[in-house]
Design an enzyme around this catalytic site. Sequence first.
Site, PDB file in Angstrom:
ATOM      1  N   ASN A   1       1.485  -1.409   0.189  1.00  0.00           N
ATOM      2  CA  ASN A   1       0.056  -0.265  -0.126  1.00  0.00           C
ATOM      3  C   ASN A   1       0.886   0.905   0.055  1.00  0.00           C
ATOM      4  OD1 ASN A   1      -3.198  -0.680   0.593  1.00  0.00           O
ATOM      5  ND2 ASN A   1      -1.578  -2.472   2.056  1.00  0.00           N
TER       6      ASN A   1
ATOM      7  N   ILE B   1      -1.049   0.122  17.542  1.00  0.00           N
ATOM      8  CA  ILE B   1      -2.258   1.036  18.493  1.00  0.00           C
ATOM      9  C   ILE B   1      -1.942   2.038  18.324  1.00  0.00           C
ATOM     10  CG2 ILE B   1      -4.373   1.002  20.441  1.00  0.00           C
ATOM     11  CD1 ILE B   1      -4.980  -1.242  18.422  1.00  0.00           C
TER      12      ILE B   1
ATOM     13  N   ASN C   1      -7.041   5.559   8.308  1.00  0.00           N
ATOM     14  CA  ASN C   1      -6.019   4.119   8.668  1.00  0.00           C
ATOM     15  C   ASN C   1      -6.753   2.567   7.652  1.00  0.00           C
ATOM     16  OD1 ASN C   1      -4.652   1.273   9.610  1.00  0.00           O
ATOM     17  ND2 ASN C   1      -6.863   1.519  10.566  1.00  0.00           N
TER      18      ASN C   1
ATOM     19  N   HIS D   1      -8.201  -0.488   6.446  1.00  0.00           N
ATOM     20  CA  HIS D   1      -8.182  -1.700   7.343  1.00  0.00           C
ATOM     21  C   HIS D   1      -8.644  -2.520   5.969  1.00  0.00           C
ATOM     22  CE1 HIS D   1      -9.036  -4.561  10.127  1.00  0.00           C
ATOM     23  NE2 HIS D   1     -10.642  -4.703  10.231  1.00  0.00           N
TER      24      HIS D   1
HETATM   25  C1  GRF Z   1      -2.826  -4.246   4.213  1.00  0.00           C
HETATM   26  O1  GRF Z   1      -3.622  -5.088   3.622  1.00  0.00           O
HETATM   27  C2  GRF Z   1      -3.500  -3.979   5.204  1.00  0.00           C
HETATM   28  O2  GRF Z   1      -5.129  -3.753   5.256  1.00  0.00           O
HETATM   29  C3  GRF Z   1      -3.278  -3.753   6.515  1.00  0.00           C
HETATM   30  O3  GRF Z   1      -2.239  -4.922   6.608  1.00  0.00           O
HETATM   31  C4  GRF Z   1      -1.884  -4.862   5.189  1.00  0.00           C
HETATM   32  C5  GRF Z   1      -0.783  -4.413   4.887  1.00  0.00           C
HETATM   33  O4  GRF Z   1       0.097  -4.740   3.963  1.00  0.00           O
HETATM   34  N1  GRF Z   1      -3.450  -3.151   7.924  1.00  0.00           N
HETATM   35  P1  GRF Z   1       0.735  -3.993   2.422  1.00  0.00           P
HETATM   36  O5  GRF Z   1       2.553  -3.736   3.869  1.00  0.00           O
HETATM   37  O6  GRF Z   1       1.037  -2.625   2.302  1.00  0.00           O
HETATM   38  O7  GRF Z   1       1.206  -4.881   1.510  1.00  0.00           O
END
Ligand code: GRF
Length: 193
Positions: free
Chosen positions: A19, A94, A109, A111
């Site tokens: 991401n 957190i 965030n 999720h």
């Molecule tokens: C994602 O699925 C996010 O929603 C969750 O952790 C994962 C992180 O993936 N909280 P990346 O490190 O961005 O590949």
Amino acid sequence: MGEAMTKKLIVFASGTGSNFEALADHFDRTKTAAILALVCDQPGAPVLAKAKRRGIPVIALNYRDYPDKAAAEAALIAHLPACDLIVLAGFMRIIGSTLLNAYPNRIINLHPALLPSFPGRTGIADAFNYGVKVTGVTVHYVDAGIDSGKIIAQAPVLIGEGTTLPELETAIHDVEHHLLPQTIEALIKEEKI
Ligand code: GRF
């Protein structure tokens, strides 16, 4: 018409960083925002190499160097460049009151489930094992609870009859890679950051 200011983002991540990469690719194209720094709490996390390759500065935050979360967050705040938005993209901790109070309504965030269903670290598997037919992705403001802040955007992912958990994980990540940059883009357009 004046040129819009480029918004300043700081991304927090703990792991793979797909991401983080999607955000960096997106804003390299649009130039509506720029990632000033990556904050990472896991030495050796793959996201670190991704930041390095792009020349994005890394702020390593090792919580074990501090007596408690408040002290770690206070030290972090002292190192953070001025920014418009903090984006938690796979950050597996957190956020405490020290950081929340320093950035009111400026921490969001990502999720991997449709909140308020399936909060916590294992949202994808929890939704799969429960047998829901529709799950998805949520972007929300961060508050003191676990995945409990006000929802900004959501996108659904259908779970078909024969869908496996790895297939669902791939589908969720594909949606995340679009929803997170698009949501930030919308916040910028709506002048919410
Ligand atoms: C994602 O699925 C996010 O929603 C969750 O952790 C994962 C992180 O993936 N909280 P990346 O490190 O961005 O590949």
